[in-house]
Scaffold this motif. Structure first.
Motif, PDB file in Angstrom:
ATOM      1  N   GLY A  37       0.776  -1.221   0.000  1.00  0.00           N
ATOM      2  CA  GLY A  37       0.000   0.000   0.000  1.00  0.00           C
ATOM      3  C   GLY A  37       0.810   1.274   0.000  1.00  0.00           C
ATOM      4  N   LYS A  38       2.071   1.225   0.413  1.00  0.00           N
ATOM      5  CA  LYS A  38       2.886   2.441   0.477  1.00  0.00           C
ATOM      6  C   LYS A  38       3.003   3.090  -0.896  1.00  0.00           C
ATOM      7  CE  LYS A  38       7.363   4.134   2.157  1.00  0.00           C
ATOM      8  NZ  LYS A  38       7.869   4.762   0.917  1.00  0.00           N
ATOM      9  N   ASN A  39       3.301   2.298  -1.905  1.00  0.00           N
ATOM     10  CA  ASN A  39       3.455   2.827  -3.254  1.00  0.00           C
ATOM     11  C   ASN A  39       2.138   3.418  -3.754  1.00  0.00           C
ATOM     12  OD1 ASN A  39       4.729   3.237  -5.855  1.00  0.00           O
ATOM     13  ND2 ASN A  39       3.562   1.480  -6.580  1.00  0.00           N
ATOM     14  N   LEU A  40       1.045   2.702  -3.515  1.00  0.00           N
ATOM     15  CA  LEU A  40      -0.267   3.176  -3.941  1.00  0.00           C
ATOM     16  C   LEU A  40      -0.644   4.457  -3.201  1.00  0.00           C
ATOM     17  CD1 LEU A  40      -2.106  -0.253  -4.011  1.00  0.00           C
ATOM     18  CD2 LEU A  40      -1.870   1.283  -5.975  1.00  0.00           C
ATOM     19  N   TYR A  41      -0.408   4.488  -1.899  1.00  0.00           N
ATOM     20  CA  TYR A  41      -0.723   5.671  -1.102  1.00  0.00           C
ATOM     21  C   TYR A  41       0.069   6.876  -1.602  1.00  0.00           C
ATOM     22  CZ  TYR A  41      -0.962   8.959   2.765  1.00  0.00           C
ATOM     23  OH  TYR A  41      -1.123  10.103   3.511  1.00  0.00           O
ATOM     24  N   GLU A  42       1.371   6.697  -1.807  1.00  0.00           N
ATOM     25  CA  GLU A  42       2.201   7.821  -2.210  1.00  0.00           C
ATOM     26  C   GLU A  42       1.826   8.355  -3.580  1.00  0.00           C
ATOM     27  OE1 GLU A  42       6.222   6.528  -1.762  1.00  0.00           O
ATOM     28  OE2 GLU A  42       6.233   6.853   0.424  1.00  0.00           O
ATOM     29  N   ASN A  43       1.315   7.496  -4.440  1.00  0.00           N
ATOM     30  CA  ASN A  43       0.934   7.932  -5.775  1.00  0.00           C
ATOM     31  C   ASN A  43      -0.499   8.448  -5.851  1.00  0.00           C
ATOM     32  OD1 ASN A  43       3.110   7.303  -7.967  1.00  0.00           O
ATOM     33  ND2 ASN A  43       3.192   5.573  -6.566  1.00  0.00           N
ATOM     34  N   ARG A  44      -1.347   7.979  -4.975  1.00  0.00           N
ATOM     35  CA  ARG A  44      -2.760   8.346  -5.045  1.00  0.00           C
ATOM     36  C   ARG A  44      -3.201   9.339  -3.971  1.00  0.00           C
ATOM     37  NH1 ARG A  44      -6.502   5.534  -8.766  1.00  0.00           N
ATOM     38  NH2 ARG A  44      -5.130   4.176  -9.958  1.00  0.00           N
ATOM     39  N   CYS A  45      -2.648   9.233  -2.794  1.00  0.00           N
ATOM     40  CA  CYS A  45      -3.205   9.935  -1.629  1.00  0.00           C
ATOM     41  C   CYS A  45      -2.293  11.002  -1.038  1.00  0.00           C
ATOM     42  CB  CYS A  45      -3.543   8.934  -0.529  1.00  0.00           C
ATOM     43  SG  CYS A  45      -4.348   7.415  -1.102  1.00  0.00           S
ATOM     44  N   MET A  46      -0.989  10.838  -1.191  1.00  0.00           N
ATOM     45  CA  MET A  46      -0.038  11.686  -0.489  1.00  0.00           C
ATOM     46  C   MET A  46      -0.137  13.151  -0.886  1.00  0.00           C
ATOM     47  SD  MET A  46       4.070  11.072  -0.030  1.00  0.00           S
ATOM     48  CE  MET A  46       4.485  11.506  -1.727  1.00  0.00           C
ATOM     49  N   ILE A  47      -0.583  13.442  -2.103  1.00  0.00           N
ATOM     50  CA  ILE A  47      -0.662  14.828  -2.571  1.00  0.00           C
ATOM     51  C   ILE A  47      -1.501  15.685  -1.623  1.00  0.00           C
ATOM     52  CG2 ILE A  47      -2.619  14.323  -4.082  1.00  0.00           C
ATOM     53  CD1 ILE A  47      -1.567  16.495  -5.982  1.00  0.00           C
ATOM     54  N   CYS A  48      -2.523  15.094  -1.016  1.00  0.00           N
ATOM     55  CA  CYS A  48      -3.369  15.833  -0.067  1.00  0.00           C
ATOM     56  C   CYS A  48      -3.098  15.423   1.377  1.00  0.00           C
ATOM     57  CB  CYS A  48      -4.852  15.611  -0.375  1.00  0.00           C
ATOM     58  SG  CYS A  48      -5.412  16.365  -1.915  1.00  0.00           S
ATOM     59  N   HIS A  49      -3.044  14.113   1.621  1.00  0.00           N
ATOM     60  CA  HIS A  49      -2.975  13.620   3.003  1.00  0.00           C
ATOM     61  C   HIS A  49      -1.561  13.619   3.577  1.00  0.00           C
ATOM     62  CE1 HIS A  49      -7.184  12.514   3.049  1.00  0.00           C
ATOM     63  NE2 HIS A  49      -7.029  11.966   1.862  1.00  0.00           N
ATOM     64  N   GLY A  50      -0.566  13.860   2.753  1.00  0.00           N
ATOM     65  CA  GLY A  50       0.789  14.010   3.247  1.00  0.00           C
ATOM     66  C   GLY A  50       1.554  12.704   3.383  1.00  0.00           C
ATOM     67  N   LYS A  51       2.850  12.797   3.369  1.00  0.00           N
ATOM     68  CA  LYS A  51       3.711  11.620   3.478  1.00  0.00           C
ATOM     69  C   LYS A  51       3.536  10.921   4.812  1.00  0.00           C
ATOM     70  CE  LYS A  51       8.460  10.059   2.748  1.00  0.00           C
ATOM     71  NZ  LYS A  51       9.844  10.465   2.368  1.00  0.00           N
ATOM     72  N   LYS A  52       3.263  11.693   5.860  1.00  0.00           N
ATOM     73  CA  LYS A  52       3.089  11.127   7.202  1.00  0.00           C
ATOM     74  C   LYS A  52       1.624  10.869   7.539  1.00  0.00           C
ATOM     75  CE  LYS A  52       7.225  13.469   8.947  1.00  0.00           C
ATOM     76  NZ  LYS A  52       7.760  14.434   9.959  1.00  0.00           N
ATOM     77  N   GLY A  53       0.733  11.103   6.561  1.00  0.00           N
ATOM     78  CA  GLY A  53      -0.689  10.880   6.801  1.00  0.00           C
ATOM     79  C   GLY A  53      -1.334  11.912   7.703  1.00  0.00           C
ATOM     80  N   ASP A  54      -0.677  13.053   7.882  1.00  0.00           N
ATOM     81  CA  ASP A  54      -1.168  14.071   8.804  1.00  0.00           C
ATOM     82  C   ASP A  54      -2.009  15.150   8.124  1.00  0.00           C
ATOM     83  OD1 ASP A  54       0.846  15.255   7.359  1.00  0.00           O
ATOM     84  OD2 ASP A  54       2.128  15.711   9.078  1.00  0.00           O
ATOM     85  N   GLY A  55      -2.372  14.929   6.868  1.00  0.00           N
ATOM     86  CA  GLY A  55      -3.178  15.905   6.144  1.00  0.00           C
ATOM     87  C   GLY A  55      -2.394  17.095   5.631  1.00  0.00           C
ATOM     88  N   LYS A  56      -1.063  16.997   5.658  1.00  0.00           N
ATOM     89  CA  LYS A  56      -0.221  18.124   5.248  1.00  0.00           C
ATOM     90  C   LYS A  56       0.548  17.786   3.975  1.00  0.00           C
ATOM     91  CE  LYS A  56       0.202  19.764   9.998  1.00  0.00           C
ATOM     92  NZ  LYS A  56       1.094  20.093  11.131  1.00  0.00           N
ATOM     93  N   GLY A  57      -0.222  17.523   2.926  1.00  0.00           N
ATOM     94  CA  GLY A  57       0.386  17.252   1.634  1.00  0.00           C
ATOM     95  C   GLY A  57       0.586  18.537   0.860  1.00  0.00           C
ATOM     96  N   HIS A  58       0.767  18.416  -0.465  1.00  0.00           N
ATOM     97  CA  HIS A  58       0.953  19.606  -1.300  1.00  0.00           C
ATOM     98  C   HIS A  58      -0.324  20.445  -1.346  1.00  0.00           C
ATOM     99  CE1 HIS A  58       4.895  18.349  -2.543  1.00  0.00           C
ATOM    100  NE2 HIS A  58       4.443  17.187  -2.966  1.00  0.00           N
ATOM    101  N   GLN A  59      -1.475  19.775  -1.311  1.00  0.00           N
ATOM    102  CA  GLN A  59      -2.764  20.468  -1.264  1.00  0.00           C
ATOM    103  C   GLN A  59      -3.270  20.431   0.176  1.00  0.00           C
ATOM    104  OE1 GLN A  59      -4.587  22.060  -3.538  1.00  0.00           O
ATOM    105  NE2 GLN A  59      -3.293  21.728  -5.300  1.00  0.00           N
ATOM    106  N   THR A  60      -2.776  21.363   1.000  1.00  0.00           N
ATOM    107  CA  THR A  60      -3.135  21.337   2.416  1.00  0.00           C
ATOM    108  C   THR A  60      -4.480  21.995   2.701  1.00  0.00           C
ATOM    109  OG1 THR A  60      -1.879  23.377   2.762  1.00  0.00           O
ATOM    110  CG2 THR A  60      -0.746  21.295   3.193  1.00  0.00           C
ATOM    111  N   THR A  61      -4.927  22.853   1.820  1.00  0.00           N
ATOM    112  CA  THR A  61      -6.222  23.507   1.986  1.00  0.00           C
ATOM    113  C   THR A  61      -6.965  23.458   0.672  1.00  0.00           C
ATOM    114  OG1 THR A  61      -5.377  25.025   3.667  1.00  0.00           O
ATOM    115  CG2 THR A  61      -7.424  25.632   2.572  1.00  0.00           C
TER     116      THR A  61
END
Length: 260
Positions: A37-61
């Motif tokens: 899931g790490k690869n899938l998460y980083e490609n699909r979800c990380m842009i918003c939810h962040g690398k640490k899953g804290d909601g601080k991705g590139h699209q934070t707001t």
């Protein structure tokens, strides 16, 4: 000047949505390996939810259109707290895997989360397992038998005027209007002071918009009234209203939305 600002905000909103849509669309054709899931998460979800899953991705707001003289925004979910609004489990419980699969697969249109329906169930489960690594709650306080999904059986009276009239009385009694307003527009007397568990200002749902975050079904409304929406301040009415009363409020909800 006001017209220009409103136009600018609409451009930002639409632009943000297009960026997220194209980002996901471009990745949907990628051939993922069995890296988990790490690869899938980083490609699909990380842009918003962040690398640490804290909601601080590139699209934070994620911006929304102005309403009630304020510019309301949506924050990406912070997975480190393991707090989820959309569940079929009782208040305080973690969502089931099927709950999370539904969110990943369907997306949350009003919150700018795109659908990932092109992924297999196995891939979605891989993402879910990776998301669980962001919080110790999954291991320290897992669901037990008291967290079984709530059974839903919509009664025939749900779409009747009599049920809606009873629901309107309950709407007043439970003071739903304090947040959602007398006409369900999200402009109640307490609407401007509401904040979520992270301290972000939140806008109560406008029932007259007929556009729920996770798509609308009467069953979804019943679940929301029964489970509450963890982290949002929306309480559970499982202990204060019986099943019939909750369905009557759903009926009134349908009236507010122009569906009855």
């Amino acid at each position: 000047m006001v017209k220009f600002m409103n136009k600018h905000r609409r451009v930002v909103v639409v632009g943000s949505f297009i960026v997220l849509f194209l980002f996901t669309l471009g990745l949907s054709s990628k051939a993922y390996t069995d890296d988990g899931g790490k690869n899938l998460y980083e490609n699909r979800c990380m842009i918003c939810h962040g690398k640490k899953g804290d909601g601080k991705g590139h699209q934070t707001t994620l911006p929304r259109l102005p309403k009630f003289d304020r510019l309301w925004t949506i924050q990406p979910r912070d997975f480190t707290t393991a707090t989820f609004k959309f569940r079929t489990t009782p208040t305080g419980c973690l969502p089931t895997e099927d709950d999370l699969i539904n969110i990943i697969g369907n997306g949350i249109p009003k919150a700018y989360m795109p659908s990932n329906a092109d992924l297999s169930r196995s891939d979605m489960l891989s993402i879910i397992n990776y998301i669980k690594t962001f919080s110790t709650v999954w291991q320290e306080n897992p669901n037990d038998s008291s967290c079984a999904p709530i059974a839903i059986s919509m009664p025939a009276y749900t779409f009747t005027a009599g049920s809606a009239e009873k629901g309107e009385k309950l709407w007043d009694k439970m003071k739903c209007w304090e947040c959602h307003g007398k006409e369900g527009r999200g402009d109640g007397s307490k609407s401007k002071e509401l904040k979520d568990d992270w301290g972000n200002a939140i806008l109560p749902f406008d029932f007259t918009s007929c556009a729920a975050k996770a798509t609308f079904k009467p069953q979804n409304a019943y679940i929301a009234y029964t489970t509450g929406l963890n982290g949002s301040g929306m309480p559970s009415y499982a202990d204060s209203l019986n099943e019939e009363e909750r369905w009557n409020i759903v009926s009134y909800t349908l009236r507010l939305m122009g569906k009855l």
